[in-house]
Scaffold this active site. Structure first.
Site, PDB file in Angstrom:
ATOM      1  CB  ALA A  12      29.335  -9.364  27.288  1.00 41.31           C
ATOM      2  NE  ARG A  24      37.090 -14.110  25.954  1.00 37.83           N
ATOM      3  CZ  ARG A  24      37.071 -13.129  25.067  1.00 37.83           C
ATOM      4  NH1 ARG A  24      36.150 -12.198  25.152  1.00 37.83           N
ATOM      5  NH2 ARG A  24      37.969 -13.067  24.098  1.00 37.83           N
ATOM      6  CD  GLN A  91      36.038  -6.028  29.860  1.00 36.18           C
ATOM      7  OE1 GLN A  91      35.343  -6.309  30.831  1.00 36.18           O
ATOM      8  NE2 GLN A  91      36.948  -6.853  29.384  1.00 36.18           N
ATOM      9  CG  ASP A  94      26.231  -2.254  24.510  1.00 36.05           C
ATOM     10  OD1 ASP A  94      26.479  -1.202  25.136  1.00 36.05           O
ATOM     11  OD2 ASP A  94      26.157  -3.371  25.069  1.00 36.05           O
ATOM     12  CG  HIS A 111      37.227  -3.840  24.170  1.00 37.57           C
ATOM     13  ND1 HIS A 111      36.701  -4.946  24.803  1.00 37.57           N
ATOM     14  CD2 HIS A 111      38.486  -3.704  24.661  1.00 37.57           C
ATOM     15  CE1 HIS A 111      37.596  -5.453  25.637  1.00 37.57           C
ATOM     16  NE2 HIS A 111      38.682  -4.712  25.568  1.00 37.57           N
ATOM     17  CB  CYS A 122      41.560   8.006   4.550  1.00 38.34           C
ATOM     18  SG  CYS A 122      39.749   7.914   4.672  1.00 38.34           S
ATOM     19  CB  CYS A 147      40.298   7.049   0.599  1.00 41.99           C
ATOM     20  SG  CYS A 147      40.256   5.677   1.786  1.00 41.99           S
ATOM     21  CB  THR A 185      33.727  -8.117  33.037  1.00 38.02           C
ATOM     22  OG1 THR A 185      35.018  -8.492  32.527  1.00 38.02           O
ATOM     23  CG2 THR A 185      33.899  -7.484  34.411  1.00 38.02           C
ATOM     24  CB  ILE A 228      23.674  -8.011  36.069  1.00 35.30           C
ATOM     25  CG1 ILE A 228      24.964  -8.807  36.291  1.00 35.30           C
ATOM     26  CG2 ILE A 228      23.984  -6.534  35.831  1.00 35.30           C
ATOM     27  CD1 ILE A 228      25.847  -8.902  35.062  1.00 35.30           C
TER      28      ILE A 228
END
Length: 241
Positions: A12, A24, A91, A94, A111, A122, A147, A185, A228
């Site tokens: 994230a 987190r 992970q 987006d 994920h 279905c 469905c 992460t 980052i």
């Protein structure tokens, strides 16, 4: 001379500069609002129509589909365009790596993706944007058009299993790479977190770019704590040299 295979595991933290929430970290969503986890927990979602209605409103208000890649995503895509062998194991849900220009085939979404929906009955899939248009039109819990089953985001909710084929492919990349970069992460969510140790076990140089300490710091060859958005482009430029 062959260039080293670089595997990049993104969490994230790589997307916070794009306006996406951290989950987190010190100010992460799960720390600020533990009840929010219910909205992305499979059993709650399937059994409680009110949880589903709240989940659809959260998706409607989310910045995910409006978010744009930032400098870190762009740097990863630029490295790939330079001819370096790069594989992204993300992970995140987006889709920002692909929007930045990473080829779809070189990105493994561990994920799932928030840009699609899937029917729990279905298995039919479709664009999230189409489902959200139905919510905008007044459907509070839009059912599957094929469905009538319950629709959910094509992400892996708490309580669901990850796709074993995707995890297997990610493990193979971790074993084969010469450089493994874990960025944004906490390396606390398994099995994704274990990819860092797997890469190190097979001789890869392990680089961790994250504001906080991780359980794999003692195995890292290099740790970067700087933001980052500036640190990752500089690191990748160095690796491409």
């Amino acid at each position: 001379m062959n260039r080293p295979l670089i595997a990049l595991l993104s969490g994230a933290g790589i997307s916070t500069d794009s306006g996406m929430p951290d989950y987190r970290g010190p100010n992460g969503l799960w720390r600020r609002d533990p009840e929010a986890e219910k909205l992305v927990t499979y059993d709650y979602y399937m059994s409680d129509p009110e949880i589903r209605r709240r989940s659809w409103q959260l998706r409607r208000e989310s910045e995910t589909l409006r978010a744009r890649p930032n400098a870190a995503h762009e740097a990863v895509a630029a490295l790939e365009r330079s001819g370096a062998p790069v594989r992204v194991l993300t992970q995140n849900v987006d889709g920002l790596h692909q929007l930045a220009g990473m080829p779809e085939r070189k990105v493994l979404e561990l994920h799932g993706t928030a840009r699609s929906v899937v029917c729990t009955g279905c298995g039919a899939r479709g664009p999230m944007a189409d489902a959200l248009a139905r919510v905008e039109a007044g459907e509070t819990d839009p059912p599957c058009l094929a469905c009538g089953g319950i629709l959910k985001s094509a992400t892996v909710m708490f309580g669901e299993h990850l796709d074993p084929e995707i995890i297997g492919a990610a493990a193979a990349i971790a074993e084969a790479c010469q450089v493994f970069v874990a960025v944004g992460t906490t390396l606390q969510v398994h099995p994704a977190a274990g990819l860092a140790g797997l890469a190190a076990d097979h001789g890869a140089r392990l680089i961790i770019v994250n504001a906080e300490a991780t359980p794999y710091d003692d195995r890292a060859d290099e740790i970067v704590r700087e933001p980052i958005g500036t640190a990752l482009p500089a690191l990748l430029a160095r690796l491409s040299g």
